[in-house]
Design a protein around this motif. Structure first.
Motif, PDB file in Angstrom:
ATOM      1  N   GLY A 143     -17.241 -61.460  -7.864  1.00 51.35           N
ATOM      2  CA  GLY A 143     -16.280 -60.415  -7.563  1.00 51.35           C
ATOM      3  C   GLY A 143     -16.809 -59.014  -7.795  1.00 51.35           C
ATOM      4  O   GLY A 143     -17.894 -58.648  -7.335  1.00 51.35           O
ATOM      5  N   PHE A 144     -16.057 -58.213  -8.596  1.00 50.62           N
ATOM      6  CA  PHE A 144     -16.427 -56.825  -8.846  1.00 50.62           C
ATOM      7  C   PHE A 144     -17.770 -56.729  -9.560  1.00 50.62           C
ATOM      8  O   PHE A 144     -18.585 -55.864  -9.255  1.00 50.62           O
ATOM      9  N   PHE A 145     -17.993 -57.618 -10.508  1.00 54.35           N
ATOM     10  CA  PHE A 145     -19.275 -57.605 -11.214  1.00 54.35           C
ATOM     11  C   PHE A 145     -20.433 -57.953 -10.263  1.00 54.35           C
ATOM     12  O   PHE A 145     -21.561 -57.478 -10.427  1.00 54.35           O
ATOM     13  N   GLY A 146     -20.149 -58.770  -9.275  1.00 51.57           N
ATOM     14  CA  GLY A 146     -21.158 -59.071  -8.256  1.00 51.57           C
ATOM     15  C   GLY A 146     -21.495 -57.838  -7.433  1.00 51.57           C
ATOM     16  O   GLY A 146     -22.655 -57.643  -7.036  1.00 51.57           O
ATOM     17  N   ALA A 147     -20.475 -57.004  -7.173  1.00 55.64           N
ATOM     18  CA  ALA A 147     -20.723 -55.762  -6.447  1.00 55.64           C
ATOM     19  C   ALA A 147     -21.613 -54.825  -7.266  1.00 55.64           C
ATOM     20  O   ALA A 147     -22.501 -54.147  -6.730  1.00 55.64           O
ATOM     21  N   ILE A 148     -21.374 -54.783  -8.579  1.00 53.35           N
ATOM     22  CA  ILE A 148     -22.230 -53.960  -9.451  1.00 53.35           C
ATOM     23  C   ILE A 148     -23.676 -54.466  -9.397  1.00 53.35           C
ATOM     24  O   ILE A 148     -24.623 -53.674  -9.301  1.00 53.35           O
ATOM     25  N   ALA A 149     -23.857 -55.788  -9.450  1.00 58.32           N
ATOM     26  CA  ALA A 149     -25.204 -56.354  -9.368  1.00 58.32           C
ATOM     27  C   ALA A 149     -25.846 -56.045  -8.021  1.00 58.32           C
ATOM     28  O   ALA A 149     -27.062 -55.797  -7.945  1.00 58.32           O
ATOM     29  N   SER A 150     -25.045 -56.017  -6.964  1.00 59.29           N
ATOM     30  CA  SER A 150     -25.569 -55.714  -5.633  1.00 59.29           C
ATOM     31  C   SER A 150     -26.057 -54.274  -5.540  1.00 59.29           C
ATOM     32  O   SER A 150     -27.100 -53.986  -4.940  1.00 59.29           O
ATOM     33  N   ILE A 151     -25.300 -53.361  -6.152  1.00 59.81           N
ATOM     34  CA  ILE A 151     -25.746 -51.957  -6.181  1.00 59.81           C
ATOM     35  C   ILE A 151     -27.070 -51.850  -6.927  1.00 59.81           C
ATOM     36  O   ILE A 151     -27.986 -51.128  -6.511  1.00 59.81           O
ATOM     37  N   ALA A 152     -27.184 -52.598  -8.024  1.00 55.42           N
ATOM     38  CA  ALA A 152     -28.424 -52.575  -8.803  1.00 55.42           C
ATOM     39  C   ALA A 152     -29.599 -53.118  -7.989  1.00 55.42           C
ATOM     40  O   ALA A 152     -30.721 -52.609  -8.087  1.00 55.42           O
ATOM     41  N   VAL A 153     -29.340 -54.138  -7.163  1.00 57.63           N
ATOM     42  CA  VAL A 153     -30.408 -54.707  -6.327  1.00 57.63           C
ATOM     43  C   VAL A 153     -30.899 -53.683  -5.308  1.00 57.63           C
ATOM     44  O   VAL A 153     -32.105 -53.525  -5.084  1.00 57.63           O
ATOM     45  N   ILE A 154     -29.959 -52.981  -4.676  1.00 55.98           N
ATOM     46  CA  ILE A 154     -30.350 -51.968  -3.685  1.00 55.98           C
ATOM     47  C   ILE A 154     -31.149 -50.852  -4.345  1.00 55.98           C
ATOM     48  O   ILE A 154     -32.173 -50.401  -3.827  1.00 55.98           O
ATOM     49  N   ILE A 155     -30.679 -50.396  -5.524  1.00 52.84           N
ATOM     50  CA  ILE A 155     -31.417 -49.356  -6.241  1.00 52.84           C
ATOM     51  C   ILE A 155     -32.778 -49.884  -6.673  1.00 52.84           C
ATOM     52  O   ILE A 155     -33.771 -49.137  -6.708  1.00 52.84           O
ATOM     53  N   ASN A 156     -32.852 -51.162  -6.974  1.00 50.58           N
ATOM     54  CA  ASN A 156     -34.126 -51.771  -7.357  1.00 50.58           C
ATOM     55  C   ASN A 156     -35.163 -51.647  -6.236  1.00 50.58           C
ATOM     56  O   ASN A 156     -36.327 -51.297  -6.475  1.00 50.58           O
ATOM     57  N   VAL A 157     -34.745 -51.902  -5.000  1.00 49.22           N
ATOM     58  CA  VAL A 157     -35.656 -51.768  -3.858  1.00 49.22           C
ATOM     59  C   VAL A 157     -36.108 -50.316  -3.710  1.00 49.22           C
ATOM     60  O   VAL A 157     -37.283 -50.030  -3.449  1.00 49.22           O
ATOM     61  N   LEU A 179     -40.062 -48.686  -3.939  1.00 42.64           N
ATOM     62  CA  LEU A 179     -40.677 -47.746  -3.008  1.00 42.64           C
ATOM     63  C   LEU A 179     -41.062 -46.454  -3.710  1.00 42.64           C
ATOM     64  O   LEU A 179     -42.098 -45.849  -3.395  1.00 42.64           O
ATOM     65  N   ALA A 180     -40.240 -46.011  -4.672  1.00 39.28           N
ATOM     66  CA  ALA A 180     -40.543 -44.781  -5.401  1.00 39.28           C
ATOM     67  C   ALA A 180     -41.819 -44.930  -6.224  1.00 39.28           C
ATOM     68  O   ALA A 180     -42.687 -44.046  -6.223  1.00 39.28           O
ATOM     69  N   VAL A 181     -41.952 -46.048  -6.935  1.00 39.31           N
ATOM     70  CA  VAL A 181     -43.145 -46.271  -7.754  1.00 39.31           C
ATOM     71  C   VAL A 181     -44.380 -46.382  -6.871  1.00 39.31           C
ATOM     72  O   VAL A 181     -45.446 -45.819  -7.187  1.00 39.31           O
ATOM     73  N   MET A 182     -44.261 -47.068  -5.746  1.00 41.05           N
ATOM     74  CA  MET A 182     -45.397 -47.196  -4.837  1.00 41.05           C
ATOM     75  C   MET A 182     -45.782 -45.831  -4.259  1.00 41.05           C
ATOM     76  O   MET A 182     -46.970 -45.546  -4.056  1.00 41.05           O
ATOM     77  N   SER A 183     -44.788 -44.979  -4.001  1.00 41.39           N
ATOM     78  CA  SER A 183     -45.077 -43.642  -3.485  1.00 41.39           C
ATOM     79  C   SER A 183     -45.816 -42.812  -4.526  1.00 41.39           C
ATOM     80  O   SER A 183     -46.778 -42.104  -4.207  1.00 41.39           O
ATOM     81  N   MET A 184     -45.376 -42.874  -5.777  1.00 43.00           N
ATOM     82  CA  MET A 184     -46.021 -42.094  -6.830  1.00 43.00           C
ATOM     83  C   MET A 184     -47.428 -42.603  -7.123  1.00 43.00           C
ATOM     84  O   MET A 184     -48.331 -41.822  -7.435  1.00 43.00           O
ATOM     85  N   MET A 185     -47.631 -43.908  -7.026  1.00 44.89           N
ATOM     86  CA  MET A 185     -48.943 -44.492  -7.295  1.00 44.89           C
ATOM     87  C   MET A 185     -49.878 -44.394  -6.097  1.00 44.89           C
ATOM     88  O   MET A 185     -51.093 -44.551  -6.237  1.00 44.89           O
ATOM     89  N   GLY A 186     -49.325 -44.148  -4.913  1.00 45.74           N
ATOM     90  CA  GLY A 186     -50.139 -44.186  -3.709  1.00 45.74           C
ATOM     91  C   GLY A 186     -50.531 -45.599  -3.331  1.00 45.74           C
ATOM     92  O   GLY A 186     -51.567 -45.820  -2.701  1.00 45.74           O
ATOM     93  N   ALA A 187     -49.701 -46.580  -3.719  1.00 45.00           N
ATOM     94  CA  ALA A 187     -50.016 -47.985  -3.441  1.00 45.00           C
ATOM     95  C   ALA A 187     -49.836 -48.276  -1.958  1.00 45.00           C
ATOM     96  O   ALA A 187     -49.144 -47.554  -1.232  1.00 45.00           O
ATOM     97  N   THR A 188     -50.469 -49.344  -1.514  1.00 41.62           N
ATOM     98  CA  THR A 188     -50.433 -49.722  -0.107  1.00 41.62           C
ATOM     99  C   THR A 188     -49.448 -50.861   0.111  1.00 41.62           C
ATOM    100  O   THR A 188     -49.461 -51.856  -0.603  1.00 41.62           O
ATOM    101  N   LEU A 189     -48.602 -50.688   1.131  1.00 41.05           N
ATOM    102  CA  LEU A 189     -47.648 -51.733   1.511  1.00 41.05           C
ATOM    103  C   LEU A 189     -48.214 -52.519   2.683  1.00 41.05           C
ATOM    104  O   LEU A 189     -48.521 -51.945   3.738  1.00 41.05           O
ATOM    105  N   THR A 190     -48.375 -53.800   2.497  1.00 38.04           N
ATOM    106  CA  THR A 190     -48.875 -54.679   3.550  1.00 38.04           C
ATOM    107  C   THR A 190     -47.764 -55.651   3.954  1.00 38.04           C
ATOM    108  O   THR A 190     -46.685 -55.675   3.360  1.00 38.04           O
TER     109      THR A 190
END
Length: 554
Positions: free
Chosen positions: A413-427, A431-442
Motif C-alpha cells: 500500500g502506502f509504504f509500498g509507494a514510499i519504497a517505489s519513490i526510493a527505487v526511482i531516486i536510487n536509479v 546516474l549521478a555517481v557515474m556522472s561524477m566519476m566519469g564512469a562508462t555505461l555499457t
C-alpha cells in the motif's frame, strides 16, 4: 531510531538533492556534451572559435556538467586491434649505437685499423675493421659499451650480444634485452596511443594490451575506424638534423650515415641530411597551434632542459649553416642559423591550415610511436546500433521499474509507494555517481541497473515484513516501525556486503561486458542501502509526524 536529528535529516536530503542535480545534465546530453567539448578544445588550443563559444554558452557554467559516458556498444565508435612492430626498435637501437661504437674503435685505430660500417640485416650492426687479427680487441671494446638489462627477468645480463665473423664485428641486442625491449615498446606505444586519443577530448576509451605485441583500442563517439587510424597511425616523428646539401636529384646517393629526404613545400627539391638528429620530438615539453608573423597557421614548440641545451650548443657552433626540421621523413623547412637559439623554443610553419596545425600540435605533444603499428582488425560501429541498444535498455528499465512499483504498492500500500519513490531516486543516484566519476555505461551496465531496480526493494521488503510481525505482536505503530528497522538492519547489511564483495571481484578481475555490469551493480548496491535504510526511514518519519496514525494496516 525514528527520532532522526536535524543534521542527519539535512544530510539525507542534501545528498538526495545533490544526486538529482548531478544527474540532471544527462537529460540534456547533447547540449552538455557540446559544452564540454568546447571547453576541452579551448584548453588544448589556447584560443576559442565562435562556434566553440556558442557551444560553451549552451549550458551554464555554474551547473554540473558531468555526464555518464556511453560505451562503444551504446554510442557507436571505432574498434581497432593493432600490432606493434617491435623489430623496428632493434634497428633504431643499433643506429643510435653506431656513433658511439665508431668513436670507441677510432680511438684504438692503431690497434684495430680502419673502421667502416657495412650492410647488415635489420637489428644488427656490422663493422669491418682493418686488422682482423685484432678482432678480440674490437670485441672487447664493443662489449665495454654494453649495460645490464633493466628487466627483472634479465637482471644481471648484458644488453648487447657481440660476435665476430672474419674481419666483421657484429653487434645486436641480446635475447634478454630483446624481451625487455619488446615489453617496453608495447607499453610505450600503449601510453602514446592513450595520450593521443585523450588529447582530442574523446571520453572513456578502452586501450589495453592483448598478448605479446598487440593493443586493443575502442573509442566511443569517433566517426570511423579510418579516422581513428589516422590519429593513431601517424608517427609524427620530429627531428632537427644537420644539412649536408640540397639537390633536385631524387636518386642522389646520400652516403653512409646520411639520408635523402624530400621537401614538404618545394616539389622536386631534396635534402641530404645526417641521419643522427641533434634533437628529436621526444625532447619537446609543449607544442601548441599558433600563427606566424604573416598570420599563417603554425605550431609553437618548446624543448625541455636537456633538449634546449643540445639545441643551443649546436646552433651556437653552426651559425651560418642550414639545418633541417624533419617531420615524418619530410623536410618541413631548412632555415639558415642566423644566431644561437638558446631559449629552447621555436616555431614550425608552412603550408598548413588551422586544422593541420592543431592536429600536428596534438601529435607532437603526444610523442612519436616507438615502432610502426599495423592494424589487424578494424570495425566501425554505427550510432544506429547504439541507439537501438539505448532504446531497448530504456524500455526494459521502464518496464522493470513499473512492474516493481506495481508489486510494491499492491503488497504494502502506502509504504509500498514510499519504497517505489526510493527505487526511482536510487536509479537517479546511480546516474549521478557515474556522472561524477566519469564512469562508462555499457549495455551490460544497463542490465546491472535493471537488476538493481529489481533487488533494491529487497531491503524494504525485509523491513516491512519485520514491521508486520511487530504489529501482529500487538505493538504500537511507532514502536513496531522502530523495531522493524532495528531488527532488519543486520540482515540488510549482511546481504549487501556479500553482494558488494562479489561485484568488486567482477570489477577488478573482469573485463569488457563483465566489468561494465559490475560498475553499475557496485554503485547500485551502495545507493540501494542509502535509499532503503535512510531515505525510506526519513520519508516514513515525515509521514508519522504529519498524520500521527493510531493504527497501521500493512
Amino acid at each position: 531510531m525514528l527520532d532522526i536529528p536535524l543534521w542527519k535529516r539535512l544530510l539525507i536530503l542534501g545528498i538526495t538533492a545533490l544526486g538529482l542535480l548531478c544527474a540532471m545534465p544527462n537529460l540534456f546530453y547533447s547540449r552538455v556534451e557540446q559544452h564540454n567539448d568546447a571547453i576541452a578544445a579551448v584548453e588544448r588550443n589556447g584560443f576559442e572559435t565562435p562556434e566553440e563559444a556558442e557551444a560553451r554558452a549552451g549550458w551554464p557554467d555554474w551547473l554540473p556538467s558531468g555526464l555518464v559516458n556511453l560505451g562503444l556498444d551504446l554510442r557507436g565508435g571505432a574498434h581497432l586491434l593493432g600490432e606493434v612492430h617491435v623489430q623496428d626498435v632493434y634497428k633504431a637501437r643499433m643506429d643510435a649505437l653506431w656513433p658511439e661504437l665508431r668513436d670507441a674503435l677510432v680511438a684504438q685505430r692503431e690497434v684495430v685499423g680502419a673502421v667502416r660500417r657495412v650492410q647488415a640485416p635489420d637489428g644488427q650492426l656490422a663493422v669491418e675493421i682493418g686488422n682482423p687479427d685484432q678482432m678480440a680487441k674490437a670485441v672487447e671494446i664493443a662489449r665495454g659499451l654494453a649495460t645490464p638489462v633493466t628487466s627483472l627477468s634479465g637482471a644481471g645480463q648484458s644488453d648487447l650480444a657481440v660476435s665476430a665473423n672474419g674481419s666483421r664485428l657484429i653487434v645486436q641486442l641480446s635475447d634478454a634485452e630483446k624481451a625487455a625491449t619488446d615489453d617496453r615498446t608495447v607499453q610505450q606505444s600503449l601510453e602514446i596511443v592513450r595520450r593521443r586519443i585523450d588529447e582530442v577530448g574523446t571520453r572513456e576509451p578502452t586501450i589495453q594490451r592483448q598478448g605479446k605485441d598487440r593493443i586493443l583500442i575502442q573509442v566511443p563517439g569517433i566517426g570511423s575506424a579510418e579516422e581513428l587510424k589516422e590519429l593513431i597511425g601517424t608517427t609524427a616523428r620530429l627531428t632537427f638534423n644537420p644539412v649536408i646539401s640540397r639537390t633536385s636529384d631524387a636518386n642522389a646517393r646520400p652516403g653512409m650515415g646520411n639520408v635523402l629526404l624530400p621537401s614538404m613545400d618545394e616539389p622536386g627539391v631534396y635534402y641530404i641530411i645526417e641521419e643522427s638528429p641533434v634533437v628529436t620530438g621526444e625532447d619537446l615539453t609543449d607544442a601548441r597551434p599558433s600563427f606566424d608573423q604573416n598570420g599563417q597557421p603554425s605550431v609553437d614548440f618548446r624543448f625541455g632542459p636537456s633538449g634546449a641545451k643540445r639545441f643551443g650548443a649546436y646552433t651556437s657552433a653552426n651559425i651560418g649553416q642550414p639545418f633541417a626540421i624533419v617531420l615524418d621523413d619530410q623536410v618541413i623547412s631548412a632555415p639558415v642559423i642566423r644566431q644561437a637559439i638558446t631559449t629552447g623554443s621555436g616555431q614550425i610553419s608552412g603550408s598548413m591550415n588551422v586544422e593541420d596545425s592543431t592536429r600536428l600540435a596534438v601529435l607532437l605533444r603526444a610523442g612519436a610511436l616507438p615502432a610502426e603499428m599495423t592494424f589487424l582488425e578494424e570495425r566501425t560501429i554505427g550510432p544506429e546500433l547504439g541507439q537501438d541498444s539505448i532504446d531497448a535498455g530504456r524500455l526494459s528499465s521502464v518496464i522493470a521499474t513499473v512492474a516493481v512499483v506495481a508489486y510494491m504498492i499492491a503488497s504494502y500500500g502506502f509504504f509500498g509507494a514510499i519504497a517505489s519513490i526510493a527505487v526511482i531516486i536510487n536509479v537517479v543516484l546511480i546516474l549521478a555517481v557515474m556522472s561524477m566519476m566519469g564512469a562508462t555505461l555499457t549495455l551490460p551496465g544497463i542490465a546491472g541497473i535493471v537488476l538493481t531496480v529489481g533487488t533494491a526493494v529487497d531491503a524494504n521488503v525485509i523491513i516491512y515484513e519485520r514491521i508486520r510481525e511487530e504489529l501482529r505482536a500487538g505493538k504500537r505503530v511507532v514502536k513496531a516501525i522502530d523495531d522493524g528497522f532495528n531488527e532488519a538492519m543486520s540482515a540488510i547489511i549482511d546481504a549487501n556486503v556479500t553482494s558488494f564483495i562479489a561485484a568488486m571481484v567482477m570489477f577488478f578481475l573482469g573485463s569488457g561486458p563483465v566489468k561494465g555490469f559490475a560498475v553499475t551493480l557496485t554503485i547500485g548496491l551502495v545507493t540501494s542501502v542509502f535509499t532503503a535504510i535512510y531515505l525510506t526511514r526519513l520519508m516514513i518519519v515525515f509521514w508519522l509526524q504529519w498524520r500521527k496514525p493510531k493504527e497501521l494496516i500493512l
